[in-house]
Design an enzyme around this catalytic site. Structure first.
Site, PDB file in Angstrom:
ATOM      1  N   ASP A 132       0.829  -1.190  -0.066  1.00  0.00           N
ATOM      2  CA  ASP A 132       0.045   0.054  -0.069  1.00  0.00           C
ATOM      3  C   ASP A 132       0.857   1.052  -0.001  1.00  0.00           C
ATOM      4  OD1 ASP A 132      -2.001   1.741   0.146  1.00  0.00           O
ATOM      5  OD2 ASP A 132      -2.652   1.331   2.170  1.00  0.00           O
ATOM      6  N   ASP A 151      -1.590   5.446  -6.330  1.00  0.00           N
ATOM      7  CA  ASP A 151      -2.015   4.785  -5.290  1.00  0.00           C
ATOM      8  C   ASP A 151      -1.934   3.027  -5.766  1.00  0.00           C
ATOM      9  OD1 ASP A 151      -2.575   4.073  -2.539  1.00  0.00           O
ATOM     10  OD2 ASP A 151      -4.635   3.951  -3.026  1.00  0.00           O
TER      11      ASP A 151
END
Length: 373
Positions: free
Chosen positions: A48, A254
């Site tokens: 992440d 992201d």
């Protein structure tokens, strides 16, 4: 969509060679291989780039989601250390209020009890600790700060034993890797490829070649402070370009978010241009988030040229980056509108080498076939 709408102390490395690990597609996200503890136990955890904390599901785990591997047992590791309330890592945690309790807080034995939540409503709660993490036998990072989660819930499946934060904050993995260097790169294969590629750290993570383009990152504060935020200037569909007025950093790159989420005004224009270019009859998908879908994907010949324009970096996307199959014979335009924070999701990054350089404050892209990397 939740992420878009609501995004509202250093270890010393012991390395002998290249620091790298495997990364693998898993249900529209990507898992990375990482070992924790002494003796080391190998786990797959969600990669992440939009958050900082590293955490694993730990035993005892009275409120945990099911996973295929055993929970990490701190008592079975000779290098695990609980971190006290008031320590620097504890003070570095973001503040959360849960049912009137402010986290992090002091536990019953003076340990640092943390709570960390994400905008998709997933969360982890437990004890902040320090532990050795490693990647095979080539690299070991002692005293890496991580969360030992005893109460975890969210959109995680059984393959996932935790999460590795790769953001820019002090608690992220890349920030804790000491003299290796604050740089990493990855190459995300298509979801259907079922193949592992490499996540590399340090100077060996630099990507090079004629196709490499780079864009500078902007420093943000608050909930975007650890995110990678470049400036998106426009999107070209066919011969038409939709300009984006906002500047000084306007979209989050992201790895955890699947789709690309655009400002509503921009999305509306881009969708109209895609629809015009394809020209085929739409297929209406009821009760679904996607608004532009087609049947018989193999019959569509008019996929338009599709380019995204970051400041200093123009990227040409393939249909796999902006159309997603949602059944055997239905595909949908895989970008959505938001009035919140825009995201450049992992689907748009498929078959690109992507380098994140935290010190130079830039992100670089190079188109490749990631299944061959």
């Amino acid at each position: 969509m939740s992420r878009a709408n609501h995004f509202g102390q250093s270890s010393t490395a012991e390395t002998s060679e290249l620091v790298e690990t495997d990364i693998f597609p898993n249900d529209a996200s990507y898992l990375m291989k990482i070992s924790v503890g002494t003796p080391p136990v190998e786990r797959w955890a969600l990669a992440d780039t939009g958050s900082d904390l590293i955490w694993f599901q730990c035993s005892p785990c009275p409120q945990c989601y099911p996973q295929n591997t055993p929970f990490f047992v701190p008592k079975s590791s000779t290098t695990y250390m609980s971190l006290p309330w008031g320590s620097d890592p504890c003070n570095s945690l973001p503040k959360f209020s849960v049912q009137g309790q402010l986290y992090p807080k002091c536990g019953t034995s003076n340990e640092c009890t943390y709570f960390y939540s994400y905008v998709d409503k997933s969360y982890t709660m437990g004890e902040l600790g320090a532990e050795s993490v490693s990647f095979g036998q080539a690299a070991s990072f002692p005293r890496t700060v991580f969360g030992c989660g005893h109460n975890n819930n969210g959109l995680y499946n059984k393959n996932n034993a935790g999460l590795v934060g790769l953001g820019q904050g002090s608690l992220s993995l890349v920030s804790q890797m000491g003299n290796v260097g604050r740089k990493f790169s990855n190459c995300l294969p298509p979801y259907s490829a079922k193949t592992t590629t490499k996540l590399r750290f340090g100077e060996e993570a630099a990507i090079s070649g004629n196709g490499v383009v780079s864009t500078l990152l902007f420093t943000k504060h608050g909930f975007l402070s650890s995110s990678y935020v470049p400036n998106l200037e426009g999107i070209t569909v066919g011969q038409h370009t939709v300009q984006i007025d906002e500047s000084n950093g306007n979209i989050v790159v992201d790895s955890r978010t699947t789709l690309t989420i655009l400002p509503s005004r921009v999305y509306k224009k881009v969708k109209a241009l895609v629809k015009q270019a394809i020209g085929a009859d739409q297929f209406i998908v009821h009760n679904d988030i996607f608004k532009l879908c087609y049947r018989n994907a193999n019959s569509i010949q008019n996929f338009p040229k599709f380019e995204v324009h970051f400041t200093g970096a123009n990227l040409s996307l393939k249909p796999q980056n902006f159309f997603r199959p949602i059944s055997n014979n239905v595909i949908c335009f895989a970008m959505l509108p938001t009035n919140g924070t825009p995201f450049y999701g992992n689907m748009a990054q498929i078959d690109f080498e992507v380098e994140h350089d935290l010190d130079q404050k830039k992100v670089s892209f190079a188109p490749v076939d990631c299944t061959k990397k």
